[in-house]
Scaffold this active site. Structure first.
Site, PDB file in Angstrom:
ATOM      1  N   ARG A 160       0.792  -1.396   0.099  1.00  0.00           N
ATOM      2  CA  ARG A 160       0.016  -0.155   0.244  1.00  0.00           C
ATOM      3  C   ARG A 160       0.931   1.140  -0.060  1.00  0.00           C
ATOM      4  O   ARG A 160       0.448   2.157   0.541  1.00  0.00           O
ATOM      5  CB  ARG A 160      -0.787  -0.148   1.300  1.00  0.00           C
ATOM      6  CG  ARG A 160      -1.923  -0.995   1.485  1.00  0.00           C
ATOM      7  CD  ARG A 160      -3.125  -0.926   0.377  1.00  0.00           C
ATOM      8  NE  ARG A 160      -2.616  -1.849  -0.836  1.00  0.00           N
ATOM      9  CZ  ARG A 160      -2.522  -3.274  -0.933  1.00  0.00           C
ATOM     10  NH1 ARG A 160      -3.074  -4.020   0.062  1.00  0.00           N
ATOM     11  NH2 ARG A 160      -1.968  -3.995  -1.816  1.00  0.00           N
ATOM     12  N   CYS A 175     -10.273  -0.985   3.835  1.00  0.00           N
ATOM     13  CA  CYS A 175      -9.592  -1.248   4.898  1.00  0.00           C
ATOM     14  C   CYS A 175      -9.218   0.063   5.745  1.00  0.00           C
ATOM     15  O   CYS A 175      -8.574   0.941   4.969  1.00  0.00           O
ATOM     16  CB  CYS A 175      -8.285  -2.064   4.785  1.00  0.00           C
ATOM     17  SG  CYS A 175      -9.013  -3.728   4.338  1.00  0.00           S
ATOM     18  N   GLU A 179      -4.821   3.360   7.113  1.00  0.00           N
ATOM     19  CA  GLU A 179      -4.520   3.101   5.968  1.00  0.00           C
ATOM     20  C   GLU A 179      -5.337   4.259   5.221  1.00  0.00           C
ATOM     21  O   GLU A 179      -4.717   4.791   4.299  1.00  0.00           O
ATOM     22  CB  GLU A 179      -4.919   1.565   5.172  1.00  0.00           C
ATOM     23  CG  GLU A 179      -4.826   1.581   3.865  1.00  0.00           C
ATOM     24  CD  GLU A 179      -4.992   0.349   3.370  1.00  0.00           C
ATOM     25  OE1 GLU A 179      -4.495  -0.695   3.988  1.00  0.00           O
ATOM     26  OE2 GLU A 179      -5.503   0.027   2.288  1.00  0.00           O
TER      27      GLU A 179
HETATM   28  C1  LIG Z   1     -15.561  -0.739  -0.834  1.00  0.00           C
HETATM   29  C2  LIG Z   1     -14.098  -0.394  -1.079  1.00  0.00           C
HETATM   30  C3  LIG Z   1     -13.031  -1.438  -1.017  1.00  0.00           C
HETATM   31  C4  LIG Z   1     -11.763  -1.151  -1.277  1.00  0.00           C
HETATM   32  N1  LIG Z   1     -10.907  -2.314  -1.463  1.00  0.00           N
HETATM   33  C5  LIG Z   1      -9.618  -1.961  -1.510  1.00  0.00           C
HETATM   34  C6  LIG Z   1      -8.668  -3.262  -1.853  1.00  0.00           C
HETATM   35  O1  LIG Z   1      -9.330  -4.285  -1.948  1.00  0.00           O
HETATM   36  N2  LIG Z   1      -7.505  -2.724  -1.952  1.00  0.00           N
HETATM   37  C7  LIG Z   1      -6.850  -1.573  -1.762  1.00  0.00           C
HETATM   38  O2  LIG Z   1      -5.748  -1.542  -2.023  1.00  0.00           O
HETATM   39  N3  LIG Z   1      -7.569  -0.586  -1.636  1.00  0.00           N
HETATM   40  C8  LIG Z   1      -9.054  -0.624  -1.233  1.00  0.00           C
HETATM   41  N4  LIG Z   1      -9.856   0.361  -1.219  1.00  0.00           N
HETATM   42  C9  LIG Z   1      -9.543   1.527  -0.967  1.00  0.00           C
HETATM   43  C10 LIG Z   1      -9.210   2.402  -2.412  1.00  0.00           C
HETATM   44  O3  LIG Z   1     -10.007   1.758  -3.381  1.00  0.00           O
HETATM   45  C11 LIG Z   1      -8.036   2.574  -2.923  1.00  0.00           C
HETATM   46  O4  LIG Z   1      -7.026   2.924  -2.100  1.00  0.00           O
HETATM   47  C12 LIG Z   1      -7.771   3.304  -4.237  1.00  0.00           C
HETATM   48  O5  LIG Z   1      -6.600   3.360  -4.737  1.00  0.00           O
HETATM   49  C13 LIG Z   1      -7.867   4.919  -3.898  1.00  0.00           C
HETATM   50  O6  LIG Z   1      -8.207   5.298  -5.171  1.00  0.00           O
HETATM   51  P1  LIG Z   1      -8.780   6.824  -5.211  1.00  0.00           P
HETATM   52  O7  LIG Z   1      -8.670   7.438  -6.667  1.00  0.00           O
HETATM   53  O8  LIG Z   1     -10.120   6.622  -4.804  1.00  0.00           O
HETATM   54  O9  LIG Z   1      -7.809   7.904  -4.556  1.00  0.00           O
HETATM   55  P2  LIG Z   1      -8.348   8.757  -3.202  1.00  0.00           P
HETATM   56  O10 LIG Z   1      -9.304   7.832  -2.009  1.00  0.00           O
HETATM   57  O11 LIG Z   1      -8.915  10.082  -3.806  1.00  0.00           O
HETATM   58  O12 LIG Z   1      -6.882   9.222  -2.691  1.00  0.00           O
HETATM   59  C14 LIG Z   1      -6.371   8.542  -2.030  1.00  0.00           C
HETATM   60  C15 LIG Z   1      -4.579   8.846  -2.226  1.00  0.00           C
HETATM   61  O13 LIG Z   1      -4.282   8.973  -3.362  1.00  0.00           O
HETATM   62  C16 LIG Z   1      -3.908  10.390  -3.836  1.00  0.00           C
HETATM   63  N5  LIG Z   1      -4.243  10.551  -5.186  1.00  0.00           N
HETATM   64  C17 LIG Z   1      -5.631  10.191  -5.730  1.00  0.00           C
HETATM   65  N6  LIG Z   1      -5.414  10.453  -7.180  1.00  0.00           N
HETATM   66  C18 LIG Z   1      -4.143  11.006  -7.201  1.00  0.00           C
HETATM   67  C19 LIG Z   1      -3.393  11.493  -8.461  1.00  0.00           C
HETATM   68  N7  LIG Z   1      -3.901  11.210  -9.685  1.00  0.00           N
HETATM   69  N8  LIG Z   1      -2.143  11.848  -8.250  1.00  0.00           N
HETATM   70  C20 LIG Z   1      -1.621  11.635  -7.298  1.00  0.00           C
HETATM   71  N9  LIG Z   1      -1.983  11.283  -6.101  1.00  0.00           N
HETATM   72  C21 LIG Z   1      -3.536  10.856  -6.050  1.00  0.00           C
HETATM   73  C22 LIG Z   1      -4.729  11.252  -3.022  1.00  0.00           C
HETATM   74  O14 LIG Z   1      -4.220  12.590  -2.833  1.00  0.00           O
HETATM   75  C23 LIG Z   1      -4.654  10.466  -1.684  1.00  0.00           C
HETATM   76  O15 LIG Z   1      -3.467  10.739  -0.787  1.00  0.00           O
HETATM   77  C24 LIG Z   1     -11.241   0.048  -1.076  1.00  0.00           C
HETATM   78  C25 LIG Z   1     -12.220   1.189  -0.912  1.00  0.00           C
HETATM   79  C26 LIG Z   1     -13.641   0.814  -0.872  1.00  0.00           C
HETATM   80  C27 LIG Z   1     -14.437   2.137  -0.694  1.00  0.00           C
END
Ligand SMILES: Cc1cc2nc3c(=O)[nH]c(=O)nc-3n(C[C@H](O)[C@H](O)[C@H](O)COP(=O)(O)OP(=O)(O)OC[C@H]3O[C@@H](n4cnc5c(N)ncnc54)[C@H](O)[C@@H]3O)c2cc1C
Length: 311
Positions: free
Chosen positions: A178, A226, A301
Protein backbone atom coordinates in the site's frame (compact mmCIF):
# COMPACT_ATOMS: atom_id res chain seq x y z
CA UNK A 1 -4.25 32.58 1.53
CA UNK A 2 -3.71 34.43 -1.78
CA UNK A 3 -6.86 35.51 -3.60
CA UNK A 4 -8.43 33.24 -6.18
CA UNK A 5 -7.45 35.76 -8.88
CA UNK A 6 -3.75 35.51 -7.88
CA UNK A 7 -3.83 31.76 -8.19
CA UNK A 8 -6.06 31.17 -11.16
CA UNK A 9 -5.90 34.22 -13.45
CA UNK A 10 -5.82 33.17 -17.12
CA UNK A 11 -5.49 29.51 -16.17
CA UNK A 12 -7.55 27.04 -18.18
CA UNK A 13 -9.31 25.50 -15.20
CA UNK A 14 -12.77 25.10 -13.70
CA UNK A 15 -13.00 26.20 -10.11
CA UNK A 16 -15.56 25.77 -7.32
CA UNK A 17 -14.93 27.81 -4.15
CA UNK A 18 -16.10 26.33 -0.85
CA UNK A 19 -16.69 22.99 -2.58
CA UNK A 20 -18.32 20.10 -0.68
CA UNK A 21 -15.46 17.63 -1.23
CA UNK A 22 -16.47 15.40 1.69
CA UNK A 23 -19.55 14.36 -0.24
CA UNK A 24 -17.34 13.44 -3.24
CA UNK A 25 -15.65 10.70 -1.22
CA UNK A 26 -16.91 7.14 -0.74
CA UNK A 27 -17.50 7.97 2.93
CA UNK A 28 -19.82 10.75 1.77
CA UNK A 29 -19.25 12.75 4.96
CA UNK A 30 -16.91 15.62 5.85
CA UNK A 31 -16.52 19.25 5.01
CA UNK A 32 -15.61 21.62 2.21
CA UNK A 33 -12.47 22.60 0.34
CA UNK A 34 -11.51 26.27 0.08
CA UNK A 35 -11.01 25.73 -3.66
CA UNK A 36 -11.72 22.72 -5.86
CA UNK A 37 -9.89 23.12 -9.16
CA UNK A 38 -10.27 20.98 -12.30
CA UNK A 39 -7.49 21.74 -14.82
CA UNK A 40 -8.50 21.48 -18.48
CA UNK A 41 -4.99 20.58 -19.63
CA UNK A 42 -1.77 19.16 -18.28
CA UNK A 43 -0.11 22.56 -18.84
CA UNK A 44 -2.80 24.25 -16.75
CA UNK A 45 -2.26 21.69 -13.98
CA UNK A 46 1.50 22.29 -14.12
CA UNK A 47 1.09 26.06 -13.91
CA UNK A 48 -1.41 25.68 -11.05
CA UNK A 49 1.12 23.59 -9.08
CA UNK A 50 3.87 26.17 -9.76
CA UNK A 51 1.69 29.04 -8.52
CA UNK A 52 0.60 27.12 -5.43
CA UNK A 53 4.23 26.37 -4.60
CA UNK A 54 5.29 30.01 -5.11
CA UNK A 55 2.41 31.31 -3.00
CA UNK A 56 2.71 28.61 -0.34
CA UNK A 57 -0.77 27.24 -0.91
CA UNK A 58 -1.27 23.59 0.11
CA UNK A 59 -2.34 21.28 -2.72
CA UNK A 60 -4.13 17.95 -2.38
CA UNK A 61 -5.19 15.62 -5.15
CA UNK A 62 -8.64 14.06 -5.18
CA UNK A 63 -9.05 10.79 -7.04
CA UNK A 64 -12.18 8.74 -6.63
CA UNK A 65 -12.24 9.50 -2.90
CA UNK A 66 -12.27 5.77 -2.11
CA UNK A 67 -9.44 5.95 0.43
CA UNK A 68 -10.14 9.36 1.84
CA UNK A 69 -11.80 10.96 4.85
CA UNK A 70 -12.30 14.73 4.83
CA UNK A 71 -12.51 16.34 8.27
CA UNK A 72 -15.87 17.97 9.11
CA UNK A 73 -14.10 21.37 9.20
CA UNK A 74 -13.00 20.83 5.62
CA UNK A 75 -9.62 21.40 4.04
CA UNK A 76 -7.55 24.47 3.25
CA UNK A 77 -5.78 25.43 0.04
CA UNK A 78 -6.45 23.82 -3.32
CA UNK A 79 -7.92 20.41 -4.04
CA UNK A 80 -7.19 19.30 -7.60
CA UNK A 81 -9.64 17.04 -9.38
CA UNK A 82 -8.76 15.25 -12.63
CA UNK A 83 -12.20 15.13 -14.22
CA UNK A 84 -11.44 16.62 -17.64
CA UNK A 85 -10.78 14.56 -20.75
CA UNK A 86 -7.00 15.10 -20.79
CA UNK A 87 -6.77 13.01 -17.60
CA UNK A 88 -9.31 10.43 -18.68
CA UNK A 89 -7.84 9.06 -21.90
CA UNK A 90 -6.94 5.44 -22.53
CA UNK A 91 -4.58 4.78 -25.47
CA UNK A 92 -3.30 1.42 -26.67
CA UNK A 93 0.00 0.58 -28.26
CA UNK A 94 0.12 -3.04 -29.43
CA UNK A 95 3.47 -4.68 -30.12
CA UNK A 96 3.07 -8.37 -30.85
CA UNK A 97 1.41 -10.03 -27.90
CA UNK A 98 2.22 -7.22 -25.51
CA UNK A 99 -0.01 -4.17 -25.28
CA UNK A 100 0.94 -1.00 -23.47
CA UNK A 101 -2.10 0.95 -22.28
CA UNK A 102 -1.49 4.59 -21.36
CA UNK A 103 -4.24 5.41 -18.87
CA UNK A 104 -5.00 8.91 -17.58
CA UNK A 105 -4.67 9.49 -13.84
CA UNK A 106 -8.37 10.35 -13.54
CA UNK A 107 -9.64 7.15 -15.19
CA UNK A 108 -12.07 5.14 -13.07
CA UNK A 109 -10.89 1.59 -12.33
CA UNK A 110 -14.29 -0.10 -12.71
CA UNK A 111 -14.80 1.31 -16.23
CA UNK A 112 -11.18 0.51 -17.13
CA UNK A 113 -11.66 -3.18 -16.35
CA UNK A 114 -14.60 -3.27 -18.77
CA UNK A 115 -12.58 -1.46 -21.43
CA UNK A 116 -9.76 -4.00 -21.11
CA UNK A 117 -12.16 -6.96 -21.19
CA UNK A 118 -13.80 -5.56 -24.35
CA UNK A 119 -10.34 -5.26 -25.95
CA UNK A 120 -9.50 -8.86 -24.86
CA UNK A 121 -6.61 -7.59 -22.73
CA UNK A 122 -5.45 -9.42 -19.62
CA UNK A 123 -3.12 -8.39 -16.80
CA UNK A 124 -5.33 -6.09 -14.75
CA UNK A 125 -8.14 -8.39 -13.61
CA UNK A 126 -6.66 -8.64 -10.11
CA UNK A 127 -7.80 -5.02 -9.55
CA UNK A 128 -11.48 -5.97 -9.92
CA UNK A 129 -13.66 -4.61 -7.14
CA UNK A 130 -11.18 -1.93 -6.02
CA UNK A 131 -12.85 1.47 -6.40
CA UNK A 132 -11.07 4.68 -7.34
CA UNK A 133 -8.93 6.09 -10.12
CA UNK A 134 -5.61 5.13 -11.67
CA UNK A 135 -3.86 8.02 -9.89
CA UNK A 136 -5.13 6.95 -6.47
CA UNK A 137 -4.35 3.29 -7.17
CA UNK A 138 -0.76 4.13 -8.16
CA UNK A 139 -0.26 6.40 -5.16
CA UNK A 140 -1.65 3.76 -2.76
CA UNK A 141 -0.26 0.77 -4.66
CA UNK A 142 -3.79 -0.55 -4.27
CA UNK A 143 -4.35 -4.28 -4.39
CA UNK A 144 -5.10 -7.36 -2.40
CA UNK A 145 -4.43 -11.08 -2.31
CA UNK A 146 -4.66 -11.53 -6.11
CA UNK A 147 -2.06 -8.79 -6.78
CA UNK A 148 -1.47 -5.05 -6.72
CA UNK A 149 -1.00 -2.07 -9.05
CA UNK A 150 2.78 -2.46 -9.09
CA UNK A 151 2.64 -5.70 -11.06
CA UNK A 152 0.88 -4.04 -14.01
CA UNK A 153 2.87 -0.78 -14.14
CA UNK A 154 5.44 -0.10 -16.83
CA UNK A 155 5.90 3.61 -16.13
CA UNK A 156 4.23 6.59 -14.50
CA UNK A 157 4.00 10.20 -15.72
CA UNK A 158 3.79 12.69 -12.94
CA UNK A 159 3.68 16.43 -12.38
CA UNK A 160 5.86 17.23 -9.38
CA UNK A 161 4.83 20.05 -7.05
CA UNK A 162 7.25 22.28 -9.04
CA UNK A 163 5.02 21.71 -12.06
CA UNK A 164 7.62 19.59 -13.85
CA UNK A 165 6.39 16.63 -15.91
CA UNK A 166 8.57 13.60 -15.14
CA UNK A 167 8.45 9.95 -16.08
CA UNK A 168 9.40 7.09 -13.77
CA UNK A 169 9.89 3.61 -15.13
CA UNK A 170 8.79 0.67 -12.97
CA UNK A 171 12.47 -0.14 -12.29
CA UNK A 172 13.04 3.32 -10.80
CA UNK A 173 10.05 3.05 -8.49
CA UNK A 174 9.85 1.19 -5.24
CA UNK A 175 6.45 -0.29 -4.52
CA UNK A 176 5.60 -1.92 -1.22
CA UNK A 177 2.47 -2.88 0.67
CA UNK A 178 0.00 0.00 0.00
CA UNK A 179 2.75 2.49 -0.79
CA UNK A 180 4.98 3.72 -3.59
CA UNK A 181 8.09 5.86 -3.71
CA UNK A 182 6.69 8.59 -6.01
CA UNK A 183 7.19 12.12 -4.65
CA UNK A 184 4.15 14.35 -3.95
CA UNK A 185 2.43 15.61 -7.09
CA UNK A 186 -0.15 14.61 -9.66
CA UNK A 187 -0.09 11.19 -11.32
CA UNK A 188 -1.02 12.31 -14.82
CA UNK A 189 -1.01 8.87 -16.41
CA UNK A 190 0.37 5.38 -16.05
CA UNK A 191 1.42 2.93 -18.75
CA UNK A 192 0.18 -0.57 -17.96
CA UNK A 193 1.60 -3.79 -19.42
CA UNK A 194 -1.14 -6.07 -20.71
CA UNK A 195 -1.38 -9.06 -23.01
CA UNK A 196 -4.03 -10.46 -25.31
CA UNK A 197 -6.26 -13.22 -24.04
CA UNK A 198 -9.65 -14.77 -24.66
CA UNK A 199 -12.17 -12.02 -23.76
CA UNK A 200 -14.53 -14.52 -22.13
CA UNK A 201 -11.72 -15.69 -19.85
CA UNK A 202 -10.73 -12.12 -18.97
CA UNK A 203 -14.36 -11.35 -18.12
CA UNK A 204 -14.68 -14.56 -16.07
CA UNK A 205 -11.60 -13.69 -13.99
CA UNK A 206 -12.89 -10.15 -13.36
CA UNK A 207 -16.22 -11.63 -12.27
CA UNK A 208 -14.55 -14.13 -9.90
CA UNK A 209 -12.28 -11.54 -8.24
CA UNK A 210 -15.22 -9.16 -7.87
CA UNK A 211 -17.47 -11.87 -6.40
CA UNK A 212 -14.77 -12.86 -3.89
CA UNK A 213 -14.47 -9.27 -2.71
CA UNK A 214 -18.22 -8.78 -2.52
CA UNK A 215 -18.58 -11.94 -0.43
CA UNK A 216 -16.04 -10.75 2.15
CA UNK A 217 -16.46 -6.96 2.25
CA UNK A 218 -19.37 -4.52 2.75
CA UNK A 219 -18.99 -3.01 -0.75
CA UNK A 220 -22.37 -1.26 -0.70
CA UNK A 221 -21.79 0.63 2.56
CA UNK A 222 -20.06 4.01 2.88
CA UNK A 223 -16.43 3.29 3.77
CA UNK A 224 -12.90 3.80 2.49
CA UNK A 225 -12.04 0.11 2.34
CA UNK A 226 -9.63 -1.12 4.99
CA UNK A 227 -9.26 1.48 7.70
CA UNK A 228 -5.88 0.16 8.95
CA UNK A 229 -2.77 -1.35 7.42
CA UNK A 230 -2.05 -4.98 8.23
CA UNK A 231 0.76 -4.67 10.81
CA UNK A 232 4.13 -6.38 10.42
CA UNK A 233 5.15 -8.92 13.07
CA UNK A 234 8.68 -9.31 14.46
CA UNK A 235 9.15 -12.27 12.12
CA UNK A 236 8.53 -9.99 9.12
CA UNK A 237 5.05 -11.30 8.23
CA UNK A 238 1.92 -9.19 8.06
CA UNK A 239 -1.03 -10.09 10.25
CA UNK A 240 -4.58 -9.22 9.37
CA UNK A 241 -5.69 -5.98 11.05
CA UNK A 242 -9.27 -7.22 10.57
CA UNK A 243 -8.53 -10.34 12.64
CA UNK A 244 -6.95 -8.30 15.43
CA UNK A 245 -10.01 -6.01 15.52
CA UNK A 246 -12.37 -8.99 15.42
CA UNK A 247 -10.42 -10.81 18.18
CA UNK A 248 -10.63 -7.65 20.29
CA UNK A 249 -14.44 -8.03 20.14
CA UNK A 250 -14.94 -4.83 18.17
CA UNK A 251 -17.13 -6.03 15.29
CA UNK A 252 -20.30 -3.93 15.38
CA UNK A 253 -18.79 -1.33 17.76
CA UNK A 254 -20.26 2.08 16.94
CA UNK A 255 -19.78 5.76 17.69
CA UNK A 256 -22.48 8.10 16.36
CA UNK A 257 -23.11 7.08 12.74
CA UNK A 258 -19.82 5.17 12.37
CA UNK A 259 -19.55 1.42 12.95
CA UNK A 260 -17.03 -1.39 12.66
CA UNK A 261 -18.50 -3.53 9.91
CA UNK A 262 -19.88 -6.89 11.03
CA UNK A 263 -18.88 -8.28 7.60
CA UNK A 264 -15.20 -7.25 7.72
CA UNK A 265 -13.79 -5.82 10.93
CA UNK A 266 -11.20 -3.65 9.14
CA UNK A 267 -13.97 -1.68 7.38
CA UNK A 268 -15.34 1.29 9.29
CA UNK A 269 -18.61 2.34 7.72
CA UNK A 270 -20.68 5.47 8.25
CA UNK A 271 -24.33 6.34 7.70
CA UNK A 272 -25.24 9.55 5.84
CA UNK A 273 -26.36 11.02 9.19
CA UNK A 274 -22.91 10.35 10.67
CA UNK A 275 -19.86 12.57 10.48
CA UNK A 276 -16.14 12.43 9.79
CA UNK A 277 -15.71 13.10 13.51
CA UNK A 278 -17.63 9.86 14.30
CA UNK A 279 -15.32 7.92 11.95
CA UNK A 280 -12.17 9.43 13.45
CA UNK A 281 -13.36 8.80 17.03
CA UNK A 282 -14.15 5.19 16.20
CA UNK A 283 -10.76 4.72 14.49
CA UNK A 284 -9.04 6.03 17.64
CA UNK A 285 -11.18 3.75 19.83
CA UNK A 286 -10.26 0.72 17.70
CA UNK A 287 -6.56 1.64 17.84
CA UNK A 288 -6.75 2.02 21.62
CA UNK A 289 -8.59 -1.27 22.28
CA UNK A 290 -6.34 -3.27 19.93
CA UNK A 291 -3.22 -1.71 21.51
CA UNK A 292 -4.53 -2.51 25.00
CA UNK A 293 -5.43 -6.11 24.19
CA UNK A 294 -2.57 -7.08 21.85
CA UNK A 295 0.14 -4.45 22.24
CA UNK A 296 -0.05 -3.82 18.48
CA UNK A 297 -0.41 -0.27 17.16
CA UNK A 298 -2.66 -0.17 14.10
CA UNK A 299 -1.54 2.36 11.54
CA UNK A 300 -4.26 4.10 9.55
CA UNK A 301 -4.50 3.23 5.85
CA UNK A 302 -7.22 5.78 5.12
CA UNK A 303 -5.85 9.22 4.17
CA UNK A 304 -7.37 11.97 6.33
CA UNK A 305 -7.53 15.55 5.09
CA UNK A 306 -7.91 18.38 7.58
CA UNK A 307 -7.16 22.10 7.76
CA UNK A 308 -3.45 22.59 8.28
CA UNK A 309 -2.95 18.80 8.05
CA UNK A 310 -0.80 16.95 5.56
CA UNK A 311 -1.90 15.62 2.17
C1 LIG B 1 -15.54 -0.59 -0.82
C2 LIG B 1 -14.06 -0.35 -0.92
C3 LIG B 1 -13.20 -1.42 -1.15
C4 LIG B 1 -11.82 -1.20 -1.23
N1 LIG B 1 -11.00 -2.26 -1.45
C5 LIG B 1 -9.66 -2.06 -1.57
C6 LIG B 1 -8.77 -3.14 -1.84
O1 LIG B 1 -9.18 -4.30 -1.98
N2 LIG B 1 -7.45 -2.87 -1.94
C7 LIG B 1 -6.95 -1.59 -1.82
O2 LIG B 1 -5.74 -1.40 -1.94
N3 LIG B 1 -7.77 -0.54 -1.59
C8 LIG B 1 -9.10 -0.75 -1.45
N4 LIG B 1 -9.93 0.31 -1.19
C9 LIG B 1 -9.36 1.66 -1.06
C10 LIG B 1 -9.30 2.42 -2.41
O3 LIG B 1 -10.12 1.79 -3.36
C11 LIG B 1 -7.88 2.49 -2.96
O4 LIG B 1 -6.96 3.01 -2.04
C12 LIG B 1 -7.83 3.34 -4.24
O5 LIG B 1 -6.59 3.18 -4.85
C13 LIG B 1 -8.07 4.82 -3.96
O6 LIG B 1 -8.08 5.49 -5.20
P1 LIG B 1 -8.80 6.88 -5.35
O7 LIG B 1 -8.64 7.34 -6.74
O8 LIG B 1 -10.19 6.80 -4.84
O9 LIG B 1 -7.91 7.78 -4.40
P2 LIG B 1 -8.38 8.86 -3.26
O10 LIG B 1 -9.12 8.13 -2.23
O11 LIG B 1 -9.10 9.97 -3.97
O12 LIG B 1 -6.99 9.34 -2.76
C14 LIG B 1 -6.12 8.46 -2.06
C15 LIG B 1 -4.73 9.06 -2.04
O13 LIG B 1 -4.22 9.07 -3.36
C16 LIG B 1 -3.90 10.41 -3.75
N5 LIG B 1 -4.24 10.57 -5.18
C17 LIG B 1 -5.43 10.33 -5.77
N6 LIG B 1 -5.33 10.57 -7.10
C18 LIG B 1 -4.06 10.98 -7.33
C19 LIG B 1 -3.34 11.39 -8.48
N7 LIG B 1 -3.88 11.44 -9.71
N8 LIG B 1 -2.04 11.75 -8.33
C20 LIG B 1 -1.43 11.71 -7.12
N9 LIG B 1 -2.06 11.34 -5.98
C21 LIG B 1 -3.36 10.97 -6.09
C22 LIG B 1 -4.74 11.30 -2.86
O14 LIG B 1 -4.21 12.60 -2.76
C23 LIG B 1 -4.71 10.51 -1.56
O15 LIG B 1 -3.49 10.76 -0.90
C24 LIG B 1 -11.31 0.11 -1.09
C25 LIG B 1 -12.19 1.19 -0.90
C26 LIG B 1 -13.55 0.97 -0.80
C27 LIG B 1 -14.46 2.14 -0.61
Amino acid sequence: MPTRADLLSELDVDCVPNAPVGTLTWYGVGGRADLLVSPRSINAAAELLRRCRLQDVPVRILGGGANLLVDDDGVDGVVVRLDHGCFRNVEFNREGEVTAARVGGGVDLFGLLHTFARQALAGFEHMAGIPGTIGGAVRMNAGGRPGDMAQAIDRVDMLTLDGELKTWSAEDLHFAYRQCSLPPGIVVSAVLRLHEDDPAEVRARVKTFFANKKAAQPMADHSAGCAFRNPMTDSGNRVSAGKLIDDAGLKGAAIGGAAVSTRHANFITVTPAGSAHDVQKLMQHVQQVVADTTGVHLEREVVVWSRGGGA
